[in-house]
Design an enzyme around this catalytic site. Structure first.
Site, PDB file in Angstrom:
ATOM      1  N   GLU A   1       0.822  -1.212   0.000  1.00 14.19           N
ATOM      2  CA  GLU A   1       0.000   0.000   0.000  1.00 14.19           C
ATOM      3  C   GLU A   1       0.853   1.258   0.000  1.00 14.19           C
ATOM      4  O   GLU A   1       0.575   2.213  -0.741  1.00 14.19           O
ATOM      5  CB  GLU A   1      -0.947  -0.009   1.198  1.00 14.19           C
ATOM      6  CG  GLU A   1      -2.080  -1.014   1.070  1.00 14.19           C
ATOM      7  CD  GLU A   1      -3.020  -1.009   2.263  1.00 14.19           C
ATOM      8  OE1 GLU A   1      -2.779  -0.224   3.201  1.00 14.19           O
ATOM      9  OE2 GLU A   1      -3.996  -1.788   2.258  1.00 14.19           O
TER      10      GLU A   1
ATOM     11  N   HIS B   1     -10.165   0.801  -0.265  1.00 17.51           N
ATOM     12  CA  HIS B   1     -10.861   0.129   0.832  1.00 17.51           C
ATOM     13  C   HIS B   1     -12.374   0.052   0.604  1.00 17.51           C
ATOM     14  O   HIS B   1     -13.086  -0.499   1.434  1.00 17.51           O
ATOM     15  CB  HIS B   1     -10.574   0.862   2.153  1.00 17.51           C
ATOM     16  CG  HIS B   1      -9.135   0.788   2.579  1.00 17.51           C
ATOM     17  ND1 HIS B   1      -8.165   1.567   2.009  1.00 17.51           N
ATOM     18  CD2 HIS B   1      -8.515   0.024   3.519  1.00 17.51           C
ATOM     19  CE1 HIS B   1      -6.995   1.298   2.579  1.00 17.51           C
ATOM     20  NE2 HIS B   1      -7.185   0.376   3.480  1.00 17.51           N
TER      21      HIS B   1
END
Length: 332
Positions: free
Chosen positions: A181, A215
């Site tokens: 990430e 997300h």
């Protein structure tokens, strides 16, 4: 100094960069594509490769690990294609631009880690108070009992380490997710946005938007996969997004200030390990809350001094960026 949108070598004798820039539209489109691909590739084994359903959690997670690693490599390649680096030193320069560096590595690990830990002073105090209660209730002042407690604590530490090594979800939370990430959403996106002429403060608040997009798939998984009601799924994911946005601001700030990818990575790992800071525990609420406020106050006092580019770079006299080749340093 050259105009902000131009990538110009600060030292003409250092090879590795060419004049050029990235348009804002191209940078934003690339960032959106990276975020979308990072999520979409998670479903590639099932919907693209048509693999049989995973027979175990380990198999399922390993497939996802391979997918996000592939997405990370693709993001680096896209970043390398868009940034104006074209000669034989392009590979090493791209790694440097992405914050993958060995110089000042110890500082880039230790200082951001200590800075991040200040947010968890309340959590630490809360745990110390729980030990204090045990001291009074179990008479920990007796030497024999102290020895037993020490052995039990040591054994728990070993068991926890063993659990982390063997637990696939621990690998996701503490290794794969933080590294991939931060690589995609900080190391690849931020240089593109800088080269496109976005100011540092704009990038700090802009890049977490892409981070949050990664997300949103949790909403679908909760609603369709785990059969949560839509309102409950939205509430859970909304809270997650709020936390990820705030962390994204901080991680982007760390990367911009230090120029080291390892800085946001260690902060990401530490936050994943600690969870949400403890503000109001079941007991001693006032004391723990005061400790939390003191930690937060100290954090904001040290935020800029502890992330000064001079601590993490050999020469920032003429350029505030973390390498020798660009004029975007004036935005820092």
């Amino acid at each position: 100094m050259a105009e902000p949108n131009k990538w110009v070598p600060r030292n003409p004798e250092l090879p590795g960069a060419e004049d050029g820039s990235v348009s804002k539209e191209s940078a934003l489109a690339a960032c959106f594509a990276m975020a979308l691909f990072y999520v979409a590739v998670l479903y590639a084994p099932t919907y693209v490769l048509r693999l049989a359903p995973a027979s175990s959690l380990n198999t399922f997670m390993i497939r996802r690990f391979i997918s996000v690693i592939f997405a990370s490599l693709a993001s680096i390649l896209l970043c390398a294609c868009l940034l104006p680096v074209r000669n034989y030193q392009g590979a090493s320069l791209i790694l440097s631009i992405c914050g993958i560096r060995l110089d000042h590595l110890g500082r880039a690990v230790a200082i951001p880690l200590c800075l991040t830990s200040l947010f968890y002073v309340g959590s630490v105090v809360s745990r110390l108070l729980s030990f204090s209660d045990a001291w009074e209730q179990e008479e920990l002042h007796q030497e024999a009992y102290l020895v037993r407690i020490f052995k039990a604590a040591s054994q728990k530490l070993v068991d926890d380490a063993h659990f982390v090594v063997l637990n696939i979800l621990a690998w996701r939370n503490y290794v794969v997710a933080p590294i991939t990430e931060e690589l995609v959403f900080r190391a690849c996106m931020i240089p593109l946005l800088l080269c496109a002429g976005f100011k540092a403060y704009s990038i700090i608040f802009l890049s977490p938007i892409f981070f949050s997009l990664a997300h949103l798939n949790h909403l679908l998984e909760l609603y369709y996969g785990q059969k949560y009601t839509f309102s409950r799924a939205v509430l859970i994911v909304g809270m997650q997004l709020g936390y990820t946005v705030m962390f994204g601001w901080y991680a982007s700030f760390l990367f911009l200030r230090t120029g080291h990818l390892i800085a946001p990575i260690v902060a990401h790992i530490f936050c994943n390990m600690m969870g949400l800071p403890i503000v109001f525990p079941n007991t001693q609420k006032a004391f723990v809350f005061s400790s939390f406020l003191i930690g937060c106050g100290t954090f904001f006092i040290l935020l800029f001094p502890a992330t000064s580019p001079d601590l993490y770079n050999s020469n920032t006299k003429h350029c505030r960026c973390w390498h020798e080749f660009c004029s975007w340093g004036r935005t820092l």
